[in-house]
Design a protein around this motif. Structure first.
Motif, short mmCIF file in Angstrom:
data_model
loop_
_atom_site.label_atom_id
_atom_site.label_comp_id
_atom_site.label_asym_id
_atom_site.label_seq_id
_atom_site.Cartn_x
_atom_site.Cartn_y
_atom_site.Cartn_z
N GLY A 1 0.82 -1.21 0.00
CA GLY A 1 0.00 0.00 0.00
C GLY A 1 0.85 1.25 0.00
N LEU A 2 1.94 1.23 0.78
CA LEU A 2 2.84 2.40 0.78
C LEU A 2 3.51 2.59 -0.57
CD1 LEU A 2 4.48 1.99 4.31
CD2 LEU A 2 2.72 3.61 3.61
N GLY A 3 3.82 1.50 -1.26
CA GLY A 3 4.43 1.61 -2.58
C GLY A 3 3.48 2.27 -3.57
N LEU A 4 2.21 1.89 -3.55
CA LEU A 4 1.25 2.52 -4.46
C LEU A 4 1.05 3.99 -4.13
CD1 LEU A 4 -1.46 -0.29 -4.67
CD2 LEU A 4 0.27 0.32 -6.37
N LEU A 5 1.09 4.33 -2.84
CA LEU A 5 0.99 5.73 -2.43
C LEU A 5 2.18 6.54 -2.94
CD1 LEU A 5 -0.49 7.91 -0.86
CD2 LEU A 5 0.79 7.21 1.18
N GLY A 6 3.36 5.94 -2.91
CA GLY A 6 4.54 6.62 -3.43
C GLY A 6 4.44 6.87 -4.92
N ILE A 7 3.89 5.86 -5.63
CA ILE A 7 3.72 6.05 -7.08
C ILE A 7 2.76 7.19 -7.35
CG2 ILE A 7 2.84 4.99 -9.18
CD1 ILE A 7 3.89 2.33 -8.17
N GLY A 8 1.66 7.23 -6.58
CA GLY A 8 0.69 8.31 -6.77
C GLY A 8 1.28 9.67 -6.48
N LEU A 9 2.08 9.75 -5.40
CA LEU A 9 2.71 11.03 -5.08
C LEU A 9 3.70 11.45 -6.16
CD1 LEU A 9 3.30 10.60 -1.23
CD2 LEU A 9 1.53 11.96 -2.39
N ALA A 10 4.42 10.48 -6.70
CA ALA A 10 5.37 10.81 -7.76
C ALA A 10 4.65 11.32 -9.01
CB ALA A 10 6.22 9.58 -8.11
N VAL A 11 3.51 10.71 -9.34
CA VAL A 11 2.74 11.16 -10.50
C VAL A 11 2.19 12.56 -10.26
CG1 VAL A 11 0.67 10.72 -11.87
CG2 VAL A 11 2.18 8.83 -11.26
N LEU A 12 1.67 12.82 -9.05
CA LEU A 12 1.17 14.15 -8.73
C LEU A 12 2.28 15.20 -8.79
CD1 LEU A 12 -1.31 13.38 -5.81
CD2 LEU A 12 -1.86 13.92 -8.19
N ALA A 13 3.47 14.82 -8.29
CA ALA A 13 4.60 15.77 -8.34
C ALA A 13 5.00 16.08 -9.78
CB ALA A 13 5.79 15.18 -7.57
N ALA A 14 4.95 15.08 -10.65
CA ALA A 14 5.29 15.32 -12.05
C ALA A 14 4.26 16.24 -12.71
CB ALA A 14 5.37 13.99 -12.80
N ILE A 15 2.97 15.99 -12.39
CA ILE A 15 1.93 16.85 -12.95
C ILE A 15 2.07 18.28 -12.45
CG2 ILE A 15 -0.57 17.23 -13.04
CD1 ILE A 15 -0.92 14.21 -12.92
N TRP A 16 2.37 18.44 -11.15
CA TRP A 16 2.54 19.79 -10.59
C TRP A 16 3.72 20.53 -11.23
CZ3 TRP A 16 6.53 22.14 -8.04
CH2 TRP A 16 6.24 23.39 -7.43
N LEU A 17 4.81 19.78 -11.41
CA LEU A 17 5.99 20.40 -12.00
C LEU A 17 5.72 20.79 -13.45
CD1 LEU A 17 8.96 21.15 -11.58
CD2 LEU A 17 9.58 18.86 -12.40
N TYR A 18 4.95 19.98 -14.15
CA TYR A 18 4.64 20.29 -15.54
C TYR A 18 3.78 21.56 -15.64
CZ TYR A 18 2.70 19.82 -20.23
OH TYR A 18 2.30 20.05 -21.52
N SER A 19 2.85 21.72 -14.71
CA SER A 19 2.00 22.91 -14.74
C SER A 19 2.68 24.14 -14.15
CB SER A 19 0.69 22.63 -13.99
OG SER A 19 0.96 22.33 -12.63
N ALA A 20 3.69 23.96 -13.29
CA ALA A 20 4.35 25.09 -12.64
C ALA A 20 5.39 25.74 -13.54
CB ALA A 20 5.00 24.66 -11.34
#
Length: 390
Positions: free
Chosen positions: A66-85
């Protein structure tokens, strides 16, 4: 029921012809089992993200999975944020950044970054000229209704004021344009609006509109205002056309009159100047001739005092020559005087020769008469000569 379950197939044979277990043909192997392949992939992923499995053959995803899937989700969100920033501002653009709703900075061309959602950016082209068209019926100074179309060209000069000071700056521009147009047209007569007053109207509208925008601090600069051909409403368009044609006829007649005056007046002035010059020449001629006759008379008196008989004879001959030269008839006589007089038709010949050979400064008969009278007066005043004086 699966092919490889116990009791499911009496021959213990799979669909590809192989046998499971220790029966006949146990050395022959079939294709790989798909379920087993999926289980191995899941175990690999669990091992990468810290998962575990229980002893006893049941494979379950644990807390580490479960923690691994959470990390993947956070990494995807960080990539999306960086792309929009991360954003790029073009050479013709500027961007205004607000942090917590307050103005933070104005960004120029280049690669930039901001931090949403605490930051907001507004990016606009500040070099491109934009256009806005307005048309409406206006009341002129002399209480006539005209339709005045115009085009306003503008650009953003201050992006901070454009974004922050006014909610809808372009709507404010439209309202200010209508107000400036009504004010200028309301203080101009209809003739000026329809004919040659459009250029001055455009200048006045631009100045007044820019004052309005500067007062509102909209960040907009008006570059040019073009007032197009104004026209009367359709209901009275024919009457306006008649008025315009009459005005054009008046202007054409005025131009023709001015052209005629420009051709006649200089000609009349030239003729007047020629007459003046002729009069001046005649005056100078008469004065010079009078002076010459006066000098001649003075010299003649001096000569007469020296030799009266010779001078008198000379005056007589000159006078007779002048009389005969002015006569239109010629008389021819012989020495004996007994023959008839002959009149030759020489009057035209004499007249032509006299007109061709007459000098400009010929002595008039009145001057000769005056000279003769002066000589006679001098002879009367002179005492008679005696033999001894001779």
């Amino acid at each position: 029921m699966a092919w490889n379950e116990p009791g499911g197939n009496s021959n213990n044979q799979d669909p590809w012809g192989g046998r499971r277990g220790g029966g006949g043909g146990g050395d022959k192997k079939g294709p790989p089992d798909l379920d087993e392949a999926f289980r191995k992939l899941q175990d690999s992923l669990n091992g990468m993200f810290g998962s575990g499995k229980k002893r006893g053959g049941d494979r379950n995803v644990g807390k580490g999975g479960g923690l691994g899937l959470l990390g993947i989700g956070l990494a995807v969100l960080a990539a999306i944020w960086l792309y929009s920033a991360v954003y790029v501002v073009d050479e013709q653009e500027q961007a205004v950044v607000l942090r917590f709703g307050k103005y933070y900075e104005t960004v120029g061309p280049g690669l930039n970054i901001y931090f949403p959602p605490i930051d907001r950016k507004f990016m606009e082209n500040v070099t491109r000229e934009r256009a806005y068209t307005k048309q409406g019926q206006m009341l002129t100074e002399d209480e006539n209704i005209v339709e005045v179309p115009l085009t306003v060209q503008y650009k953003i000069s201050n992006l901070q004021d454009f974004v922050l000071n006014v909610d809808q700056p372009e709507v404010s521009l439209q309202h200010a344009t209508e107000s400036a147009l009504r004010h200028v047209v309301g203080s101009t007569s209809m003739d000026q609006v329809l004919t040659e007053g459009r250029e001055q109207m455009a200048v006045d509208i631009r100045e007044r509109l820019q004052r309005f925008l500067d007062t509102y601090r909209t960040g907009i600069t008006v570059t040019q205002v073009n007032v197009q051909s104004a026209a009367a409403p359709r209901e009275v368009q024919e009457a306006f056309d008649d008025v315009i044609r009459a005005r054009e006829d008046e202007q054409r007649a005025r131009n023709q009159a001015e052209s005629y005056a420009n051709g006649v007046v200089p000609e009349a002035r030239g003729q007047a100047q020629r007459i003046i010059e002729d009069a001046n020449g005649y005056r100078d001629e008469v004065i010079a001739r009078a002076k010459g006759e006066a000098d001649r008379f003075t010299k003649l008196v001096a000569e007469y005092r020296k030799a009266p008989d010779v001078t008198r004879q000379r005056l007589y001959l000159e006078t007779m020559q002048e009389v005969y030269s002015n006569s239109s008839k010629v008389m021819v006589a012989t020495k004996d005087g007994q023959n008839n007089l002959l009149y030759l038709p020489l009057d035209k010949m004499v007249e032509g020769s006299r007109n061709a050979a007459a000098p400009v400064g010929s002595v008039p008969a009145s001057v000769n008469d005056a000279a003769s009278r002066a000589v006679q007066d001098m002879q009367q005043q002179q005492p008679p000569r005696t033999r001894e004086s001779r």
